[in-house]
Enzyme design. Structure first.
Site, PDB file in Angstrom:
ATOM      1  CB  CYS A  92      16.417  39.205  55.778  1.00 35.00           C
ATOM      2  SG  CYS A  92      16.244  40.932  55.290  1.00 35.00           S
ATOM      3  CG  HIS A 134      16.347  38.411  50.061  1.00 36.04           C
ATOM      4  ND1 HIS A 134      15.876  37.581  51.055  1.00 36.04           N
ATOM      5  CD2 HIS A 134      16.670  39.591  50.679  1.00 36.04           C
ATOM      6  CE1 HIS A 134      15.896  38.235  52.209  1.00 36.04           C
ATOM      7  NE2 HIS A 134      16.388  39.454  52.022  1.00 36.04           N
ATOM      8  CD  GLU A 135      19.437  41.956  49.130  1.00 33.88           C
ATOM      9  OE1 GLU A 135      18.892  42.972  49.610  1.00 33.88           O
ATOM     10  OE2 GLU A 135      19.826  41.015  49.843  1.00 33.88           O
ATOM     11  CG  HIS A 138      14.814  44.006  50.934  1.00 33.21           C
ATOM     12  ND1 HIS A 138      14.138  44.074  52.129  1.00 33.21           N
ATOM     13  CD2 HIS A 138      15.755  43.050  51.106  1.00 33.21           C
ATOM     14  CE1 HIS A 138      14.643  43.205  52.989  1.00 33.21           C
ATOM     15  NE2 HIS A 138      15.636  42.554  52.388  1.00 33.21           N
TER      16      HIS A 138
HETATM   17 NI    NI Z   1      16.892  41.091  53.196  1.00 36.19          NI
END
Ligand code: NI
Length: 168
Positions: A92, A134-135, A138
């Protein structure tokens, strides 16, 4: 058109903004388009595959991904279907030099909006599916280290606090 956009600063863990939940985008205007260009730019500067708005300190449900020469913009995205599992090493931009194995869905179907607010359906498999998940995490204040055992997570936190020189 001018390409002279301010390069956004990427927030690094343990910046508290990374743990906050982003708000939905409600206004689809030129400011949003400009912000998305800036996100892509910051992502490229850091050689990333994806970048989410909270990583530049903006708590809005916006993320960008670039993979195999294709660009993806996620605005207010949600996963509407998923299949299978994959486990692979992940990193990341907010965790420079840190990598860990994370298990995620192997295929996802995502309902998102484009910069005009139109609803779009995207499907992704394998590496791209991993990037999407993953995004999107966030945008909900969830980080890839949250998937690890507390032992592994604490080892990473210790490594990071050494690199940043303590808790000032
Ligand atoms: Ni990330």
């Amino acid at each position: 058109m001018s390409d002279l956009l301010e390069v956004l600063e990427v927030r690094k863990y343990p910046d508290p903004v990374l743990k906050k939940i982003s708000q939905p985008v409600e206004v689809f205007d030129e400011e949003l388009e400009k912000f998305i260009k800036q996100l892509f730019e910051a992502m490229r500067v850091h050689d990333g595959v994806g970048l989410a708005a909270p990583q530049v300190g903006v708590l809005k449900k916006v993320a960008v991904i670039e993979y195999e020469d294709k660009s993806y913009v996620l605005i207010n995205p949600k996963i509407i279907d998923r299949k299978g599992l994959q486990t692979s090493e992940e990193g990341c931009i907010s965790f420079p030099g840190i990598f860990a194995e994370v298990t995620r869905s192997d295929w996802v179907k995502v309902e998102t909006q484009d910069t005009k607010g139109n609803v779009k359906i995207l499907e992704a498999q394998g590496y791209l599916a991993k990037a999407f998940q993953h995004e999107m995490d966030h945008l909900n204040g969830k980080l890839f280290i949250d998937y690890l055992s507390s032992i592994k997570r604490n080892a990473i936190k210790k490594k990071i606090s050494k690199h940043t020189g303590g808790h000032f």
